[in-house]
Design an enzyme around this catalytic site. Structure first.
Site, PDB file in Angstrom:
ATOM      1  CE1 TYR A 118       0.959  -2.377   4.871  1.00 10.41           C
ATOM      2  CE2 TYR A 118       0.454  -0.518   6.305  1.00 10.41           C
ATOM      3  CZ  TYR A 118       1.321  -1.169   5.433  1.00 10.41           C
ATOM      4  OH  TYR A 118       2.552  -0.615   5.149  1.00 10.41           O
TER       5      TYR A 118
ATOM      6  CE  LYS B  58       3.626  -3.092   7.377  1.00 12.79           C
ATOM      7  NZ  LYS B  58       4.921  -3.717   7.056  1.00 12.79           N
TER       8      LYS B  58
HETATM    9  P1  NAD Z   1       7.290  -2.471  -2.770  1.00  9.36           P
HETATM   10  O1  NAD Z   1       6.093  -3.164  -3.256  1.00  9.36           O
HETATM   11  O2  NAD Z   1       7.982  -1.447  -3.579  1.00  9.36           O
HETATM   12  O3  NAD Z   1       8.400  -3.551  -2.350  1.00  9.36           O
HETATM   13  C1  NAD Z   1       8.043  -4.696  -1.634  1.00  9.36           C
HETATM   14  C2  NAD Z   1       8.996  -5.826  -1.977  1.00  9.36           C
HETATM   15  O4  NAD Z   1       8.638  -6.921  -1.133  1.00  9.36           O
HETATM   16  C3  NAD Z   1       8.869  -6.295  -3.424  1.00  9.36           C
HETATM   17  O5  NAD Z   1      10.141  -6.461  -4.012  1.00  9.36           O
HETATM   18  C4  NAD Z   1       8.139  -7.629  -3.296  1.00  9.36           C
HETATM   19  O6  NAD Z   1       8.500  -8.567  -4.308  1.00  9.36           O
HETATM   20  C5  NAD Z   1       8.587  -8.095  -1.926  1.00  9.36           C
HETATM   21  N1  NAD Z   1       7.661  -9.062  -1.325  1.00  9.36           N
HETATM   22  C6  NAD Z   1       6.314  -8.990  -1.270  1.00  9.36           C
HETATM   23  N2  NAD Z   1       5.812 -10.091  -0.689  1.00  9.36           N
HETATM   24  C7  NAD Z   1       6.882 -10.869  -0.371  1.00  9.36           C
HETATM   25  C8  NAD Z   1       7.019 -12.139   0.225  1.00  9.36           C
HETATM   26  N3  NAD Z   1       5.948 -12.868   0.594  1.00  9.36           N
HETATM   27  N4  NAD Z   1       8.263 -12.639   0.417  1.00  9.36           N
HETATM   28  C9  NAD Z   1       9.344 -11.934   0.028  1.00  9.36           C
HETATM   29  N5  NAD Z   1       9.278 -10.736  -0.578  1.00  9.36           N
HETATM   30  C10 NAD Z   1       8.057 -10.207  -0.774  1.00  9.36           C
HETATM   31  O7  NAD Z   1       6.822  -1.849  -1.357  1.00  9.36           O
HETATM   32  P2  NAD Z   1       7.575  -0.944  -0.296  1.00  9.36           P
HETATM   33  O8  NAD Z   1       6.798   0.291  -0.168  1.00  9.36           O
HETATM   34  O9  NAD Z   1       9.024  -0.901  -0.557  1.00  9.36           O
HETATM   35  O10 NAD Z   1       7.288  -1.810   1.014  1.00  9.36           O
HETATM   36  C11 NAD Z   1       8.319  -2.387   1.793  1.00  9.36           C
HETATM   37  C12 NAD Z   1       7.854  -2.410   3.239  1.00  9.36           C
HETATM   38  O11 NAD Z   1       7.684  -1.055   3.685  1.00  9.36           O
HETATM   39  C13 NAD Z   1       6.536  -3.110   3.467  1.00  9.36           C
HETATM   40  O12 NAD Z   1       6.597  -3.885   4.637  1.00  9.36           O
HETATM   41  C14 NAD Z   1       5.554  -1.974   3.657  1.00  9.36           C
HETATM   42  O13 NAD Z   1       4.433  -2.342   4.403  1.00  9.36           O
HETATM   43  C15 NAD Z   1       6.440  -0.987   4.358  1.00  9.36           C
HETATM   44  N6  NAD Z   1       5.941   0.387   4.333  1.00  9.36           N
HETATM   45  C16 NAD Z   1       5.818   1.050   3.159  1.00  9.36           C
HETATM   46  C17 NAD Z   1       5.353   2.350   3.159  1.00  9.36           C
HETATM   47  C18 NAD Z   1       5.208   3.150   1.898  1.00  9.36           C
HETATM   48  O14 NAD Z   1       4.616   4.242   1.960  1.00  9.36           O
HETATM   49  N7  NAD Z   1       5.734   2.691   0.770  1.00  9.36           N
HETATM   50  C19 NAD Z   1       4.985   2.967   4.385  1.00  9.36           C
HETATM   51  C20 NAD Z   1       5.104   2.249   5.564  1.00  9.36           C
HETATM   52  C21 NAD Z   1       5.609   0.954   5.533  1.00  9.36           C
END
Ligand code: NAD
Length: 257
Positions: free
Chosen positions: A159, A163
């Protein structure tokens, strides 16, 4: 006039969590939105993002898209033509993937994470860049990194690798696309309350999470709307001279002791 009126955004992973909040905020500020995701139903439950936006009088369409497939990303970008063509691309889709020490991690698991979180950004950015250059009217590409793309987090090496890659990929692409008036930036959230931090890598609601929260200057985890606000800024002309930049959205945790 709203900040994003007349603009069309394609947002990957916009069915749930951060992507859904970004889609809602963009629509609230006047943008038409292509919701590109593996699934239409939000992971956290509720009305699908495209339907929610339309119920509020906005414009949105759902496109089934797996960001590991370049042709899917091209189709998502083409779906923006319904609203006049793409102006903003948010490469948000991502997974947390294996939470395993490196010595116990196999290459297949590593690669499956990279395929979504790094290759997926490549696919989305390339599909968008080709179209934005062709349209000749500038644009904004926002790539979802993480605080794990600023510093190394043990236990999630794939991860962090992905990132960190997204961060420098964004800077390099900003250099390539700047002459066409296309800006490319990375965003770096800390712990945001989504299915990822509640279910996949439980932090929110755990003892460990509460201890972490007590060290965050703002003393709370982020909401998806905190991420969305920064994306509205980066998508809009308010950030017209901001490119090859990283914005950390973590309540002050990374830069303070
Ligand atoms: P989440 O799981 O709530 O949402 C992720 C969405 O991405 C889901 O709707 C899923 O269906 C979709 N997805 C997954 N794989 C996919 C693919 N191959 N093609 C298309 N869609 C796909 O997670 P989130 O927390 O909203 O994460 C969104 C982004 O934010 C990610 O890149 C994650 O790494 C990043 N992020 C999240 C956090 C956190 O604390 N939640 C922190 C830093 C970064």
């Amino acid at each position: 006039m709203s900040l994003l009126s007349g603009k069309t955004a394609v947002i990957t992973g916009a069915a749930s969590g951060n992507g859904r909040a970004i889609a809602e905020a963009f629509a609230d500020h006047g943008a038409a939105v292509v919701v590109a995701d593996l699934q239409r139903d939000p992971r956290q439950g509720g009305t699908p993002t495209d339907e929610l936006i339309e119920e509020r009088g906005g414009e949105a369409v759902f496109v089934e898209c797996d960001v590991t497939d370049y042709d899917d990303c091209v189709a998502a970008v083409e779906a923006a033509d319904e609203f006049g063509g793409i102006d903003v691309m948010v490469n948000n889709a991502g997974i947390v993937g294996p939470q395993t020490p490196l010595v116990d991690l196999d290459l297949e698991a590593y690669r499956s994470l990279i395929e979504v979180n790094l290759d997926g950004v490549f696919h989305g950015a390339k599909a968008a860049a080709l179209e934005l250059v062709e349209r000749g009217d500038g644009g904004s590409i926002i790539n979802m990194s993480s605080v794990a793309g600023m510093v190394g987090y043990g236990g999630i090496t794939p991860y962090s690798a992905a990132k960190g890659g997204v961060r420098l990929f964004s800077y390099a692409l900003a250099s390539e696309l700047g002459p066409d008036g296309i800006r490319v930036n990375a965003i770096h959230p800390g712990v945001i309350e989504t299915a990822m931090t509640i279910e996949d890598s439980p932090t929110v609601g755990t003892d460990e999470g509460e201890q972490l929260k007590a060290t965050i200057p703002l003393r709370r985890f982020g909401e998806p709307s905190d991420v969305a606000g920064v994306c509205v800024f980066l998508a809009s002309d308010l950030s017209a001279y901001v490119t090859a930049e990283s914005i950390v959205i973590d309540g002050g945790n990374l830069n303070s002791v």
